[in-house]
Design a protein around this motif. Sequence first.
Motif, PDB file in Angstrom:
ATOM      1  N   GLU A 131      51.763  27.620  48.534  1.00 49.84           N
ATOM      2  CA  GLU A 131      52.935  28.395  48.941  1.00 49.84           C
ATOM      3  C   GLU A 131      52.610  29.871  49.120  1.00 49.84           C
ATOM      4  OE1 GLU A 131      55.895  27.012  49.706  1.00 49.84           O
ATOM      5  OE2 GLU A 131      54.880  25.097  49.357  1.00 49.84           O
ATOM      6  N   LYS A 132      51.796  30.408  48.236  1.00 52.29           N
ATOM      7  CA  LYS A 132      51.488  31.836  48.252  1.00 52.29           C
ATOM      8  C   LYS A 132      50.072  32.037  47.724  1.00 52.29           C
ATOM      9  CE  LYS A 132      53.196  36.252  46.546  1.00 52.29           C
ATOM     10  NZ  LYS A 132      54.169  36.906  45.675  1.00 52.29           N
ATOM     11  N   PHE A 133      49.140  32.237  48.647  1.00 50.60           N
ATOM     12  CA  PHE A 133      47.734  32.420  48.300  1.00 50.60           C
ATOM     13  C   PHE A 133      47.413  33.911  48.371  1.00 50.60           C
ATOM     14  CE2 PHE A 133      43.075  31.600  49.491  1.00 50.60           C
ATOM     15  CZ  PHE A 133      42.706  31.307  48.195  1.00 50.60           C
ATOM     16  N   PRO A 134      47.320  34.590  47.223  1.00 50.93           N
ATOM     17  CA  PRO A 134      47.172  36.052  47.216  1.00 50.93           C
ATOM     18  C   PRO A 134      45.991  36.574  48.027  1.00 50.93           C
ATOM     19  CG  PRO A 134      47.586  35.239  45.003  1.00 50.93           C
ATOM     20  CD  PRO A 134      47.366  34.041  45.866  1.00 50.93           C
ATOM     21  N   LEU A 135      44.883  35.856  48.040  1.00 48.47           N
ATOM     22  CA  LEU A 135      43.708  36.327  48.761  1.00 48.47           C
ATOM     23  C   LEU A 135      43.973  36.413  50.268  1.00 48.47           C
ATOM     24  CD1 LEU A 135      40.894  37.301  48.138  1.00 48.47           C
ATOM     25  CD2 LEU A 135      40.093  34.952  48.279  1.00 48.47           C
ATOM     26  N   LEU A 136      44.781  35.502  50.798  1.00 48.33           N
ATOM     27  CA  LEU A 136      45.118  35.562  52.221  1.00 48.33           C
ATOM     28  C   LEU A 136      45.893  36.833  52.534  1.00 48.33           C
ATOM     29  CD1 LEU A 136      46.105  31.947  53.324  1.00 48.33           C
ATOM     30  CD2 LEU A 136      44.024  33.224  53.794  1.00 48.33           C
ATOM     31  N   LYS A 137      46.774  37.219  51.631  1.00 50.20           N
ATOM     32  CA  LYS A 137      47.537  38.455  51.815  1.00 50.20           C
ATOM     33  C   LYS A 137      46.586  39.636  51.924  1.00 50.20           C
ATOM     34  CE  LYS A 137      51.300  41.133  49.810  1.00 50.20           C
ATOM     35  NZ  LYS A 137      52.272  41.224  48.730  1.00 50.20           N
ATOM     36  N   SER A 138      45.584  39.669  51.088  1.00 49.53           N
ATOM     37  CA  SER A 138      44.603  40.746  51.105  1.00 49.53           C
ATOM     38  C   SER A 138      43.836  40.778  52.429  1.00 49.53           C
ATOM     39  CB  SER A 138      43.645  40.570  49.926  1.00 49.53           C
ATOM     40  OG  SER A 138      42.697  41.592  49.893  1.00 49.53           O
TER      41      SER A 138
ATOM     42  N   ALA B 244      39.808  30.144  51.543  1.00 47.79           N
ATOM     43  CA  ALA B 244      40.465  31.205  52.316  1.00 47.79           C
ATOM     44  C   ALA B 244      40.015  31.155  53.770  1.00 47.79           C
ATOM     45  CB  ALA B 244      40.175  32.572  51.703  1.00 47.79           C
ATOM     46  N   ALA B 245      38.711  30.993  53.980  1.00 48.13           N
ATOM     47  CA  ALA B 245      38.188  30.898  55.341  1.00 48.13           C
ATOM     48  C   ALA B 245      38.779  29.684  56.063  1.00 48.13           C
ATOM     49  CB  ALA B 245      36.661  30.828  55.317  1.00 48.13           C
ATOM     50  N   ALA B 246      38.831  28.550  55.378  1.00 46.71           N
ATOM     51  CA  ALA B 246      39.396  27.337  55.988  1.00 46.71           C
ATOM     52  C   ALA B 246      40.858  27.544  56.359  1.00 46.71           C
ATOM     53  CB  ALA B 246      39.255  26.155  55.033  1.00 46.71           C
ATOM     54  N   ARG B 247      41.613  28.207  55.506  1.00 49.61           N
ATOM     55  CA  ARG B 247      43.034  28.467  55.779  1.00 49.61           C
ATOM     56  C   ARG B 247      43.212  29.427  56.947  1.00 49.61           C
ATOM     57  NH1 ARG B 247      46.266  28.053  50.284  1.00 49.61           N
ATOM     58  NH2 ARG B 247      44.902  26.633  49.146  1.00 49.61           N
ATOM     59  N   MET B 248      42.207  30.270  57.190  1.00 58.06           N
ATOM     60  CA  MET B 248      42.269  31.216  58.304  1.00 58.06           C
ATOM     61  C   MET B 248      41.634  30.643  59.575  1.00 58.06           C
ATOM     62  SD  MET B 248      41.364  34.742  56.268  1.00 58.06           S
ATOM     63  CE  MET B 248      41.823  35.849  57.607  1.00 58.06           C
ATOM     64  N   GLY B 249      41.000  29.483  59.447  1.00 59.00           N
ATOM     65  CA  GLY B 249      40.367  28.858  60.607  1.00 59.00           C
ATOM     66  C   GLY B 249      39.064  29.520  61.017  1.00 59.00           C
ATOM     67  N   ILE B 250      38.365  30.137  60.048  1.00 55.90           N
ATOM     68  CA  ILE B 250      37.085  30.786  60.325  1.00 55.90           C
ATOM     69  C   ILE B 250      36.046  30.277  59.326  1.00 55.90           C
ATOM     70  CG2 ILE B 250      38.132  32.850  61.338  1.00 55.90           C
ATOM     71  CD1 ILE B 250      37.694  34.314  58.689  1.00 55.90           C
ATOM     72  N   PRO B 251      34.763  30.431  59.629  1.00 56.32           N
ATOM     73  CA  PRO B 251      33.729  29.980  58.688  1.00 56.32           C
ATOM     74  C   PRO B 251      33.447  30.998  57.591  1.00 56.32           C
ATOM     75  CG  PRO B 251      32.862  30.113  60.953  1.00 56.32           C
ATOM     76  CD  PRO B 251      34.199  30.767  60.937  1.00 56.32           C
ATOM     77  N   MET B 252      32.881  30.507  56.520  1.00 58.43           N
ATOM     78  CA  MET B 252      32.324  31.346  55.465  1.00 58.43           C
ATOM     79  C   MET B 252      30.837  31.505  55.755  1.00 58.43           C
ATOM     80  SD  MET B 252      32.042  30.581  51.359  1.00 58.43           S
ATOM     81  CE  MET B 252      30.547  29.577  51.484  1.00 58.43           C
ATOM     82  N   ILE B 253      30.310  32.674  55.459  1.00 57.15           N
ATOM     83  CA  ILE B 253      28.877  32.915  55.638  1.00 57.15           C
ATOM     84  C   ILE B 253      28.128  32.397  54.416  1.00 57.15           C
ATOM     85  CG2 ILE B 253      27.092  34.682  55.939  1.00 57.15           C
ATOM     86  CD1 ILE B 253      29.260  36.428  57.263  1.00 57.15           C
ATOM     87  N   ASN B 254      26.997  31.753  54.649  1.00 52.11           N
ATOM     88  CA  ASN B 254      26.149  31.242  53.579  1.00 52.11           C
ATOM     89  C   ASN B 254      25.368  32.409  52.972  1.00 52.11           C
ATOM     90  OD1 ASN B 254      24.623  29.730  51.847  1.00 52.11           O
ATOM     91  ND2 ASN B 254      23.367  28.778  53.430  1.00 52.11           N
ATOM     92  N   ALA B 255      26.069  33.200  52.170  1.00 51.93           N
ATOM     93  CA  ALA B 255      25.494  34.383  51.541  1.00 51.93           C
ATOM     94  C   ALA B 255      26.476  34.872  50.486  1.00 51.93           C
ATOM     95  CB  ALA B 255      25.264  35.478  52.586  1.00 51.93           C
ATOM     96  N   ASP B 256      26.115  35.934  49.808  1.00 55.24           N
ATOM     97  CA  ASP B 256      27.045  36.649  48.945  1.00 55.24           C
ATOM     98  C   ASP B 256      26.524  38.074  48.838  1.00 55.24           C
ATOM     99  OD1 ASP B 256      25.871  37.095  45.978  1.00 55.24           O
ATOM    100  OD2 ASP B 256      25.106  35.202  46.785  1.00 55.24           O
ATOM    101  N   LEU B 257      27.294  38.959  48.232  1.00 55.56           N
ATOM    102  CA  LEU B 257      26.925  40.369  48.206  1.00 55.56           C
ATOM    103  C   LEU B 257      26.157  40.788  46.966  1.00 55.56           C
ATOM    104  CD1 LEU B 257      30.201  41.941  49.624  1.00 55.56           C
ATOM    105  CD2 LEU B 257      28.222  41.003  50.837  1.00 55.56           C
ATOM    106  N   VAL B 258      25.905  39.851  46.062  1.00 56.19           N
ATOM    107  CA  VAL B 258      25.248  40.203  44.811  1.00 56.19           C
ATOM    108  C   VAL B 258      23.954  39.426  44.601  1.00 56.19           C
ATOM    109  CG1 VAL B 258      25.538  40.352  42.299  1.00 56.19           C
ATOM    110  CG2 VAL B 258      27.492  40.758  43.794  1.00 56.19           C
ATOM    111  N   GLY B 259      23.922  38.171  44.994  1.00 54.52           N
ATOM    112  CA  GLY B 259      22.752  37.326  44.741  1.00 54.52           C
ATOM    113  C   GLY B 259      22.886  36.522  43.471  1.00 54.52           C
ATOM    114  N   ARG B 260      24.033  36.613  42.848  1.00 55.23           N
ATOM    115  CA  ARG B 260      24.378  35.913  41.604  1.00 55.23           C
ATOM    116  C   ARG B 260      25.817  36.300  41.292  1.00 55.23           C
ATOM    117  NH1 ARG B 260      22.582  38.492  36.188  1.00 55.23           N
ATOM    118  NH2 ARG B 260      24.704  37.893  35.843  1.00 55.23           N
TER     119      ARG B 260
END
Length: 163
Positions: free
Chosen positions: A86-93, A124-140
């Motif tokens: 009903e309300k996914f806060p991350l999508l709002k962001s 979140a990516a699936a709900r927006m219809g876009i892919p997620m990148i196979n990475a992260d910003l920290v490495g852990r």
Amino acid sequence: MAKKVFVREEIEALLVGLIIYGTGGGGAELRGRYLMNNDFDKDRTLEMVDLEDIEDDAFICSGGNMGSVKASVGVNFKKQVQDWEEKFPLLKSFKMMEKIKGRKLDYLVPFETGAGNTPIILTAAARMGIPMINADLVGRAAPETHMTSLIGHGVSLYPMCLV
């Protein structure tokens, strides 16, 4: 561009890898499991692309769930995931960031690797219809937002939308 589309049978293997790479942090495995199973129940497409396949001018945002893993003790993850329908806060962001920048997001990338935070970005990516990148910003997994590889490359963390 090669896209990886996940199937339900890959959830456990993905979670084990995220636990190992998260080095003890990155959110609760149970939440990640509920999120991904919920996405499959809702017929969402969970897809991921390799970093090398991203266009130079792509609009990418990062995110995740903030707070101590200990703070989630006693949280009913199943109910939380149902409430997020009903309300996914991350999508709002992310929608706020699109408004600030005046363009639609092309990709999402997890802030950190973890069994909770990577699936949150995947959903979140699936709900927006876009892919997620196979990475992260920290490495852990990391305990603080500024502990990202972006800082070392002179990339600002701002603007940053928090919900």
